[in-house]
Scaffold this motif. Sequence first.
Motif, mmCIF file in Angstrom:
data_model
loop_
_atom_site.group_PDB
_atom_site.id
_atom_site.type_symbol
_atom_site.label_atom_id
_atom_site.label_comp_id
_atom_site.label_asym_id
_atom_site.label_seq_id
_atom_site.Cartn_x
_atom_site.Cartn_y
_atom_site.Cartn_z
ATOM 1 N N TYR A 180 0.830 -1.208 0.000
ATOM 2 C CA TYR A 180 0.000 0.000 0.000
ATOM 3 C C TYR A 180 0.866 1.259 0.000
ATOM 4 N N LEU A 181 1.917 1.253 0.800
ATOM 5 C CA LEU A 181 2.797 2.420 0.867
ATOM 6 C C LEU A 181 3.511 2.664 -0.465
ATOM 7 N N LEU A 182 3.933 1.592 -1.127
ATOM 8 C CA LEU A 182 4.656 1.737 -2.398
ATOM 9 C C LEU A 182 3.737 2.169 -3.537
ATOM 10 N N GLN A 183 2.518 1.628 -3.545
ATOM 11 C CA GLN A 183 1.609 1.911 -4.654
ATOM 12 C C GLN A 183 0.810 3.198 -4.471
ATOM 13 N N ASN A 184 0.350 3.450 -3.261
ATOM 14 C CA ASN A 184 -0.543 4.593 -3.028
ATOM 15 C C ASN A 184 0.157 5.825 -2.445
ATOM 16 N N LYS A 185 1.355 5.612 -1.921
ATOM 17 C CA LYS A 185 2.159 6.706 -1.385
ATOM 18 C C LYS A 185 1.389 7.639 -0.429
ATOM 19 N N PRO A 186 0.790 7.098 0.619
ATOM 20 C CA PRO A 186 0.042 7.951 1.566
ATOM 21 C C PRO A 186 0.954 8.925 2.310
ATOM 22 N N TYR A 187 2.245 8.628 2.334
ATOM 23 C CA TYR A 187 3.207 9.491 3.038
ATOM 24 C C TYR A 187 3.391 10.844 2.356
ATOM 25 N N LEU A 188 2.857 11.001 1.152
ATOM 26 C CA LEU A 188 2.942 12.302 0.476
ATOM 27 C C LEU A 188 2.023 13.337 1.135
ATOM 28 N N ASN A 189 1.089 12.842 1.946
ATOM 29 C CA ASN A 189 0.219 13.732 2.726
ATOM 30 C C ASN A 189 1.020 14.277 3.903
ATOM 31 N N HIS A 190 1.228 15.573 3.943
ATOM 32 C CA HIS A 190 2.031 16.186 5.005
ATOM 33 C C HIS A 190 1.501 15.877 6.401
ATOM 34 N N LEU A 191 0.185 15.760 6.526
ATOM 35 C CA LEU A 191 -0.438 15.634 7.849
ATOM 36 C C LEU A 191 -0.846 14.197 8.177
ATOM 37 N N LEU A 192 -0.207 13.242 7.552
ATOM 38 C CA LEU A 192 -0.535 11.834 7.791
ATOM 39 C C LEU A 192 -0.298 11.465 9.257
ATOM 40 N N THR A 193 -1.263 10.761 9.850
ATOM 41 C CA THR A 193 -1.129 10.275 11.230
ATOM 42 C C THR A 193 -1.335 8.764 11.251
ATOM 43 N N LEU A 194 -1.051 8.174 12.372
ATOM 44 C CA LEU A 194 -1.240 6.730 12.524
ATOM 45 C C LEU A 194 -2.697 6.356 12.288
ATOM 46 N N ASP A 195 -3.614 7.137 12.859
ATOM 47 C CA ASP A 195 -5.041 6.855 12.691
ATOM 48 C C ASP A 195 -5.456 6.947 11.228
ATOM 49 N N ASN A 196 -4.921 7.955 10.514
ATOM 50 C CA ASN A 196 -5.234 8.100 9.086
ATOM 51 C C ASN A 196 -4.812 6.857 8.305
ATOM 52 N N LEU A 197 -3.559 6.444 8.513
ATOM 53 C CA LEU A 197 -3.026 5.302 7.776
ATOM 54 C C LEU A 197 -3.759 4.016 8.139
ATOM 55 N N ALA A 198 -4.063 3.847 9.422
ATOM 56 C CA ALA A 198 -4.780 2.643 9.860
ATOM 57 C C ALA A 198 -6.153 2.565 9.196
ATOM 58 N N SER A 199 -6.801 3.717 9.069
ATOM 59 C CA SER A 199 -8.114 3.761 8.420
ATOM 60 C C SER A 199 -8.003 3.387 6.948
ATOM 61 N N GLN A 200 -6.966 3.866 6.265
ATOM 62 C CA GLN A 200 -6.768 3.553 4.846
ATOM 63 C C GLN A 200 -6.491 2.067 4.630
ATOM 64 N N LEU A 201 -5.811 1.470 5.609
ATOM 65 C CA LEU A 201 -5.458 0.045 5.509
ATOM 66 C C LEU A 201 -6.545 -0.862 6.072
ATOM 67 N N SER A 202 -7.598 -0.254 6.626
ATOM 68 C CA SER A 202 -8.675 -1.019 7.281
ATOM 69 C C SER A 202 -8.114 -1.889 8.401
ATOM 70 N N MET A 203 -7.212 -1.287 9.187
ATOM 71 C CA MET A 203 -6.600 -1.974 10.323
ATOM 72 C C MET A 203 -6.817 -1.151 11.588
ATOM 73 N N GLY A 204 -6.666 -1.792 12.708
ATOM 74 C CA GLY A 204 -6.741 -1.069 13.968
ATOM 75 C C GLY A 204 -5.453 -0.296 14.222
ATOM 76 N N SER A 205 -5.567 0.856 14.844
ATOM 77 C CA SER A 205 -4.380 1.678 15.118
ATOM 78 C C SER A 205 -3.378 0.947 15.995
ATOM 79 N N ARG A 206 -3.890 0.224 16.995
ATOM 80 C CA ARG A 206 -3.001 -0.489 17.911
ATOM 81 C C ARG A 206 -2.229 -1.583 17.179
#
Length: 394
Positions: A284-310
Amino acid sequence: MKEVLFNTHDLALIFTMFICLSFSVFLITLKKGNKLSNCLLACFLLTQAAIPLDNLINFGEAFRPFALNLSPNLFYTFGLAFWLEVPLLLLYIKSLVNKNYQLQKLDTLLFIPFVFYATYFTVDWLMAENSIKLAALKQNNIETTPLIDRSIYFFRECFRFSISVLCFLELQKYQNNIKNEFAELESVDLTWLKVLVIGFLAVHLNAIFVSLGIIMSYDIGIIVDHELLGLTSNYAVLLLITSLIFFSAGHSKIFQGIDDTLISEQDKSIEVFEPEKIQKIETYLLQNKPYLNHLLTLDNLASQLSMGSRNLSSIINRHFGKNFFEFINYYRVEESKRLLLLEENKTVTMLDIMDKAGFNSKATFNTFFKKLVGITPTQFRKEYWENKNASSPH
């Protein structure tokens, strides 16, 4: 009409009262934001209004006679706020820096000194005959204060200073663990609040010196100018309260809090995670590059991956061996390296490269790039194109 009612020192106390009362009413009626944080800050500000009122009643030339005629119970009663002030500040900070924070039973321990002193004060002063209180107030001065009251005063200031230290440690804990949930730290800068807490630390340390100065002057015989120290604190508190209101109003939204469960999980033994989840994160990180979002947080990424933050935090910390801040900025460095090697970016500024790679801070960009690559971004691009030009046929 030309008679001067208040001196400059009284005005500083009055201004402090007015500011605190006004903003506390605003916070209580405010419907937006964290209700618990707003309520705790409002209560803290009410104590900051009560403390100067206590000083005005006990020491103000204009207020003292008026209060004496109104009721002797007004004297010292507002001083109860001294015991509530810093515990409320600590709870306010906790509510800011801890996600979904709720008051707990252990928090009541902070108010035990208040309960003991309030009981002592009620029996020793409020329940006494008015005639006894009036007689004590008419000839009241610091010199005749009983040693037990001076000792209580000294203990109170030590208590306030100790809780102020806990406030500072709470902020340090937040700052140390914030990298587990945020990939950029510009929007969660704690400098303003840390400076304020250090300011209150200094005020409370000064109060200890004042209490010691009183004991030394009237019980030991070593004269200390405790009045000057006390006046200095009054002006310092006015400055700190004004700063607290200004910065909390402007920056309170940055406090998104840290999930304590994410922090505690780091101390557990190494777990083996499902390969599918690790592969899912990397792909997901290689294909969608969510890290290009300056304000990316753990909760944001977890939501995109459909995973729990913990769960995501556990994988990042224990499988990849990084905190969230390091993990995301590693990908940003890789992206910036790719951009720097493109022909069309030979003359593009480093700020543009930084922005395109997802970095929001030049300092973070340069620090991480040099840490991972060994040289600065400018050197990296320069060496690459020099070597390429040297190896190309003329």
